[in-house]
Scaffold this motif. Structure first.
Motif, PDB file in Angstrom:
ATOM      1  N   GLU A   1     -11.014  -1.686  10.284  1.00  0.00           N
ATOM      2  CA  GLU A   1      -9.942  -0.896   9.667  1.00  0.00           C
ATOM      3  C   GLU A   1      -8.576  -1.207  10.265  1.00  0.00           C
ATOM      4  OE1 GLU A   1     -12.957   0.237  10.074  1.00  0.00           O
ATOM      5  OE2 GLU A   1     -13.435   0.889   8.036  1.00  0.00           O
TER       6      GLU A   1
ATOM      7  N   GLN B   1      -9.895  -6.380   2.800  1.00  0.00           N
ATOM      8  CA  GLN B   1      -9.993  -4.924   2.889  1.00  0.00           C
ATOM      9  C   GLN B   1     -11.144  -4.369   2.067  1.00  0.00           C
ATOM     10  OE1 GLN B   1      -6.262  -3.006   2.021  1.00  0.00           O
ATOM     11  NE2 GLN B   1      -5.294  -3.766   3.881  1.00  0.00           N
TER      12      GLN B   1
ATOM     13  N   ASN C   1      -7.934  -1.495  -4.944  1.00  0.00           N
ATOM     14  CA  ASN C   1      -7.601  -2.469  -3.919  1.00  0.00           C
ATOM     15  C   ASN C   1      -7.933  -3.885  -4.390  1.00  0.00           C
ATOM     16  OD1 ASN C   1      -7.290  -3.793  -1.261  1.00  0.00           O
ATOM     17  ND2 ASN C   1      -9.532  -3.801  -1.281  1.00  0.00           N
TER      18      ASN C   1
ATOM     19  N   LEU D   1     -12.224  -0.272  -1.691  1.00  0.00           N
ATOM     20  CA  LEU D   1     -11.685  -0.287  -0.337  1.00  0.00           C
ATOM     21  C   LEU D   1     -12.813   0.024   0.643  1.00  0.00           C
ATOM     22  CD1 LEU D   1      -8.948  -0.548   1.232  1.00  0.00           C
ATOM     23  CD2 LEU D   1      -8.832   1.944   1.179  1.00  0.00           C
ATOM     24  N   GLY D   2     -13.171  -0.977   1.476  1.00  0.00           N
ATOM     25  CA  GLY D   2     -14.222  -0.780   2.458  1.00  0.00           C
ATOM     26  C   GLY D   2     -15.582  -0.513   1.855  1.00  0.00           C
TER      27      GLY D   2
ATOM     28  N   SER E   1       0.834  -1.209   0.000  1.00  0.00           N
ATOM     29  CA  SER E   1       0.000   0.000   0.000  1.00  0.00           C
ATOM     30  C   SER E   1       0.863   1.251   0.000  1.00  0.00           C
ATOM     31  CB  SER E   1      -0.935  -0.002   1.216  1.00  0.00           C
ATOM     32  OG  SER E   1      -1.867  -1.060   1.145  1.00  0.00           O
TER      33      SER E   1
ATOM     34  N   THR F   1      -7.586  -5.209   9.580  1.00  0.00           N
ATOM     35  CA  THR F   1      -7.258  -5.495   8.186  1.00  0.00           C
ATOM     36  C   THR F   1      -6.208  -4.544   7.629  1.00  0.00           C
ATOM     37  OG1 THR F   1      -9.049  -4.085   7.331  1.00  0.00           O
ATOM     38  CG2 THR F   1      -9.571  -6.408   7.784  1.00  0.00           C
TER      39      THR F   1
ATOM     40  N   HIS G   1      -8.840   5.953  -4.199  1.00  0.00           N
ATOM     41  CA  HIS G   1      -8.824   4.507  -3.983  1.00  0.00           C
ATOM     42  C   HIS G   1     -10.191   3.921  -4.352  1.00  0.00           C
ATOM     43  CE1 HIS G   1      -5.045   5.123  -1.931  1.00  0.00           C
ATOM     44  NE2 HIS G   1      -4.958   3.850  -1.605  1.00  0.00           N
TER      45      HIS G   1
ATOM     46  N   LYS H   1      -6.248  -1.352   6.825  1.00  0.00           N
ATOM     47  CA  LYS H   1      -6.633  -0.466   5.725  1.00  0.00           C
ATOM     48  C   LYS H   1      -5.873   0.858   5.818  1.00  0.00           C
ATOM     49  CE  LYS H   1     -11.482  -1.858   4.946  1.00  0.00           C
ATOM     50  NZ  LYS H   1     -11.962  -2.497   6.187  1.00  0.00           N
TER      51      LYS H   1
END
Length: 323
Positions: free
Chosen positions: A73, A67, A62, A92-93, A46, A76, A89, A78
């Motif tokens: 958060e 993730q 991602n 992601l989430g 990352s 994992t 991004h 993030k």
């Protein structure tokens, strides 16, 4: 025309001056270009992708399936909004933590994101540790694009030590309290975000927490310590499996990868963080940015400030060990 790219601090000297024929990254006569950053958990994928994202007009996709879920958060790992440094991004989430995010889901969403990013004349950078998902993506859509695959490698003994310390840091940041809402006496640890390392490992701790009054502090501490050991062990096992899959993609499927060894950087962690950051810049960020610049602009890059280590030249052996 040259494009000057600077990592992290705009006040620093340009890392690389890139000659090019125009402002666009994409040449319509050729396949669109995509960068893929691979590596085991904890190797700094990352961080590298964001470094590259601050150098080039790009957006990050991602490819870590855990993730992709909403929540956890800390557990994992993030990247936070602050850590993203303004680089957009995707994936992601974004997914419901209690339903499966499958390889097909990833391929469909990543393909749409890639085309959208290219449509904005940006460079897609795909990064994450779920190599089976990446393999599925490349098999389905790989022929559409020209790929640069960066393999961020750290020797396993060094990486195991680092990820063990990272688990301890996560605990200090509040990982246990973050995990607690995902505990369920009848929870299925084979689906959704409950597959994340940390959730099943703390099952006995949370189960006993509900069933006892914790009069026996020694029992409480023992269960806690056992959970932490399992989290560390399973993280190391995951790193080994990811390394082995990358080796299979490289040696059996013949994926062409540019290996960047970060072992010496990780050896410095905890001893001299300032020196480690400088080593990261010289041994990882700069060589990787140079490779991306050559990939995008098909020109030799001659003006590079600071030291450059050729990927794969690290004297520290990057090898897997039995976990």
């Amino acid at each position: 025309m040259t494009i000057s790219m600077v990592l992290c601090n705009p006040s620093t000297q340009p890392m690389i001056n890139v000659p090019c024929n125009g402002p666009k990254l994409i040449n319509a006569k050729h396949k669109e270009k995509v960068v893929l950053v691979m590596g085991a958990t904890g190797t700094g994928k990352s961080r590298l992708s964001i470094d590259l994202g601050t150098c080039f007009p790009s957006e990050i996709i991602n490819s870590d399936k855990i993730q992709a879920y909403q929540g956890l958060e800390i557990a994992t790992n993030k990247v936070t909004k602050e850590e993203q440094r303004g680089v957009p991004h995707h994936l992601l989430g974004i997914h419901n933590p209690y339903t499966e995010f499958t390889a097909n889901d990833f391929c469909d969403m990543a393909s749409v994101a890639t085309e959208s990013i290219i449509g904005r004349e940006q460079l897609p950078i795909i990064v994450g540790g779920s190599n089976s998902y990446v393999e599925a993506l490349v098999e389905r859509f790989g022929s559409r694009y020209e790929w640069l695959i960066l393999w961020l490698d750290v020797s396993m003994p060094i990486l195991h030590s680092y990820v063990s310390k990272r688990v301890e840091d996560m605990v200090e940041k509040g990982m246990v309290n973050e995990l607690r809402p995902f505990f369920s006496p009848n929870g299925d640890y084979s689906k959704g975000i409950r597959k994340a390392i940390g959730v099943p490992e703390f099952d006995m701790f949370f189960r006993s927490e509900e069933e006892t009054t914790w009069d026996d502090e020694r029992t409480k501490q023992r269960l806690f310590d056992e959970a932490i050991r399992e989290v560390k062990l399973n993280t190391c096992r995951l790193a080994c499996k990811q390394f082995e899959r990358i080796q299979r993609l490289r040696n059996v499927k013949r994926w062409k990868m540019q290996r960047v060894c970060a072992s010496r950087v990780f050896e410095m962690h905890g001893n001299d963080d300032e020196a480690a950051d400088e080593a990261w810049r010289k041994m990882v960020a700069e060589p990787s940015a140079r490779l991306v610049a050559q990939f995008l602009y098909n020109e030799a890059i001659n003006n590079v400030s600071g030291g450059i280590s050729v990927p794969g030249s690290c004297s520290v052996s990057c090898r897997v060990v039995k976990c």
